[in-house]
Scaffold this motif. Structure first.
Motif, short mmCIF file in Angstrom:
data_model
loop_
_atom_site.label_atom_id
_atom_site.label_comp_id
_atom_site.label_asym_id
_atom_site.label_seq_id
_atom_site.Cartn_x
_atom_site.Cartn_y
_atom_site.Cartn_z
N ARG A 1 56.92 60.10 54.26
CA ARG A 1 57.63 60.59 55.43
C ARG A 1 57.26 59.73 56.64
O ARG A 1 56.12 59.34 56.80
N ALA A 2 58.25 59.49 57.48
CA ALA A 2 57.99 58.79 58.73
C ALA A 2 57.57 59.83 59.77
O ALA A 2 58.34 60.74 60.08
N VAL A 3 56.35 59.72 60.25
CA VAL A 3 55.82 60.68 61.20
C VAL A 3 55.48 59.94 62.48
O VAL A 3 54.76 58.94 62.46
N ALA A 4 56.01 60.43 63.59
CA ALA A 4 55.67 59.85 64.89
C ALA A 4 54.31 60.41 65.30
O ALA A 4 54.16 61.61 65.47
N ARG A 5 53.34 59.54 65.40
CA ARG A 5 51.99 59.98 65.73
C ARG A 5 51.66 59.62 67.17
O ARG A 5 52.01 58.55 67.63
N ARG A 6 51.00 60.52 67.83
CA ARG A 6 50.58 60.24 69.19
C ARG A 6 49.31 59.39 69.16
O ARG A 6 48.53 59.48 68.22
N PRO A 7 49.11 58.57 70.18
CA PRO A 7 47.90 57.75 70.23
C PRO A 7 46.66 58.64 70.36
O PRO A 7 46.75 59.81 70.75
N ARG A 8 45.51 58.07 70.06
CA ARG A 8 44.27 58.83 70.16
C ARG A 8 43.96 59.20 71.60
O ARG A 8 44.28 58.47 72.53
N ARG A 9 43.28 60.32 71.73
CA ARG A 9 42.83 60.76 73.05
C ARG A 9 41.74 59.79 73.51
O ARG A 9 40.92 59.34 72.70
N PRO A 10 41.69 59.45 74.80
CA PRO A 10 40.62 58.57 75.29
C PRO A 10 39.25 59.18 74.99
O PRO A 10 39.01 60.35 75.24
N THR A 11 38.37 58.37 74.45
CA THR A 11 37.06 58.85 74.06
C THR A 11 36.05 58.65 75.19
O THR A 11 36.29 57.89 76.13
#
Length: 101
Positions: A15-25
């Protein structure tokens, strides 16, 4: 053969899933200048769909969470010497900006 199955778009198992970028660490701080005092306000990041990214929210001295400008949020340094230097630099910049107004 396995690579061909993974790259095909008609494969029902992929499946093509739009992923959000990682939260700033790390620990982030927003410095607020109020009545001549520089307040280091802790920041937490929240995903905002309308913005399309992570937005910083800082806890103000009145204990309200307010959204901050992402370009003005500073990652907290690991050493106390660099923290002192960062606070001194920010205090100077903010006081100069206030005098120009």
């Amino acid at each position: 053969m396995v690579d061909d199955l993974l790259h095909r778009t008609d494969n029902p198992n992929v499946r093509a899933v739009a992923r959000r970028p990682r939260r700033p660490t790390g620990h982030w701080v927003y410095y607020l200048l109020e009545e001549g005092l520089l307040w280091p306000c802790p920041v937490h990041w929240e995903w905002e769909n309308s913005y399309g990214g992570w937005l910083p929210f800082y806890c103000s001295p009145t204990l309200d969470y307010i959204s901050a400008d992402p370009s003005k949020v500073v990652k907290r340094p690991k050493t106390s010497a660099s923290t002192t230097a960062t606070v001194a630099r920010l205090r100077e910049v903010k006081l100069q900006g206030r005098e120009e107004e």
